[in-house]
Design an enzyme around this catalytic site. Structure first.
Site, mmCIF file in Angstrom:
data_model
loop_
_atom_site.group_PDB
_atom_site.id
_atom_site.type_symbol
_atom_site.label_atom_id
_atom_site.label_comp_id
_atom_site.label_asym_id
_atom_site.label_seq_id
_atom_site.Cartn_x
_atom_site.Cartn_y
_atom_site.Cartn_z
ATOM 1 N N ASP A 122 18.633 -56.430 8.889
ATOM 2 C CA ASP A 122 18.434 -57.852 8.657
ATOM 3 C C ASP A 122 18.532 -58.132 7.157
ATOM 4 O OD1 ASP A 122 16.199 -60.012 7.868
ATOM 5 O OD2 ASP A 122 17.061 -60.544 9.810
ATOM 6 N N GLY A 123 19.424 -59.054 6.784
ATOM 7 C CA GLY A 123 19.667 -59.311 5.370
ATOM 8 C C GLY A 123 18.448 -59.818 4.641
ATOM 9 N N ASP A 141 27.429 -64.349 3.025
ATOM 10 C CA ASP A 141 28.537 -64.808 3.864
ATOM 11 C C ASP A 141 28.077 -64.758 5.313
ATOM 12 O OD1 ASP A 141 31.002 -65.701 4.654
ATOM 13 O OD2 ASP A 141 31.971 -63.746 4.525
#
Length: 260
Positions: A122-123, A141
Site C-alpha cells: 500500500d503506497g 500515478d
C-alpha cells in the site's frame, strides 16, 4: 496483433485488460481509459504525454538520486527512469500483485536490481513508514476513474510526503483536470506545501500534473527556464520547452518570471 484485447483477473483483484493495435500495447483497468501504453518496438518510450509531464519538475531541480513511484500501471515511468536516469534509485509501490505481474510479462518491466525495487504494498502505508528526508522525488500515478484513493489524498498523507522529501524534494501528483475534486486536491497540496505548487497540463486528454515543492524555487525567469529546458531536452529527449510554455497556462507569472 490488431485490436486484440485480453483480460487478466486474480482473486479479488481488479480486472486488467491488455489491448494491442498498430504496434501500441495498452493497459486498461476494466472499463477505465488507457492506464499505460507501450510501443512494442521501443518499450522504454513514454507514449502518454502525462507520463512525460511528470518530469517537468526537472526544470527546477537536479536529477533525483532517490525516487518513489506510487502506482505502477504498465511501468512506463519506471522503465524510463531505469533506462534514462542511471544514477537514480527508484522504488515502486503497487497495491495489486497482478499489476506487477502483467507489467513484467507484457510491458517489459525489468527485474529488480540495485536501481529498481518494485514492492507489492500500500503506497500510503509505505510513505508513513519511510524515514524523513529520504527521497528526492515522490511521484503519484494512482489516479483511476473514481479519482485518487482517499488515503492518498488527505492532508495527513501529503504532510507525510513532505516530511519524507529531501530539502529540495518534489511531490508530483497526476490529476484529472475535469475531476470535481481537482481544486480540492490542489487546496490540500497548497495547504501542506505553503502554496509552493505548480500545475503542468498535459497536451493530450485532460491530465494535469501538480508539483509540490518542499522549498521555494526563487521565482525563476522565463529565460532561465528556457535555457534549462533546452539542456534537458538534449539530455533526456523530452519536450521540456513545451513544458515551459504550458506552465504559463495555469500558474501565477508575469512576462519576466514564474512565481514559485
Amino acid at each position: 496483433m490488431l485490436g486484440r484485447r485480453n483480460s487478466h483477473r486474480g482473486g479479488d483483484e481488479i480486472m486488467i485488460d491488455v489491448s494491442e493495435s498498430q504496434g501500441i500495447r495498452k493497459l486498461h483497468f476494466g472499463a477505465d481509459d488507457t492506464q499505460s501504453a507501450m510501443r512494442v518496438s521501443d518499450p522504454n518510450e513514454m507514449i502518454l504525454s502525462y507520463s512525460r509531464c511528470m518530469f517537468g519538475y526537472l526544470l527546477f531541480t537536479e536529477l533525483p538520486k532517490t525516487a518513489l513511484l506510487i502506482g505502477l500501471g504498465g511501468g512506463s515511468i519506471a522503465k524510463w527512469v531505469h533506462h534514462k536516469l542511471v544514477d537514480t534509485k527508484l522504488t515502486c509501490a503497487e497495491l495489486f500483485p497482478q499489476v506487477i505481474s502483467v507489467a513484467r510479462s507484457m510491458f517489459c518491466l525489468p527485474a529488480d536490481d540495485e536501481r529498481l525495487e518494485v514492492l507489492c504494498t500500500d503506497g500510503a502505508a509505505y510513505v508513513y513508514n519511510m524515514p524523513d528526508g529520504s527521497s528526492d522525488l515522490i511521484m503519484m500515478d494512482a489516479y483511476s476513474a473514481t479519482g485518487i484513493a482517499e488515503p492518498l489524498a488527505t492532508v495527513d498523507f501529503f504532510n507525510a510526503c513532505k516530511q519524507r522529501l529531501t530539502d529540495n524534494g518534489v511531490l508530483a501528483v497526476n490529476l484529472w483536470g475535469a475531476d470535481r475534486r481537482f481544486n480540492h486536491y490542489l487546496e490540500r497540496l497548497g495547504e501542506v506545501f505553503e502554496g509552493r505548487v505548480l500545475c503542468l497540463p498535459a497536451r493530450q486528454k485532460g491530465n494535469v500534473i501538480a508539483f509540490a515543492f518542499r522549498c521555494g524555487q526563487n521565482n525563476p525567469t522565463w529565460d532561465k527556464l528556457a535555457e534549462r529546458a533546452k539542456l534537458l531536452e538534449t539530455q533526456l529527449g523530452l519536450e521540456f520547452p513545451e513544458f515551459v510554455a504550458d506552465l504559463a497556462r495555469m500558474n501565477p507569472h508575469n512576462d519576466r518570471k514564474l512565481f514559485i
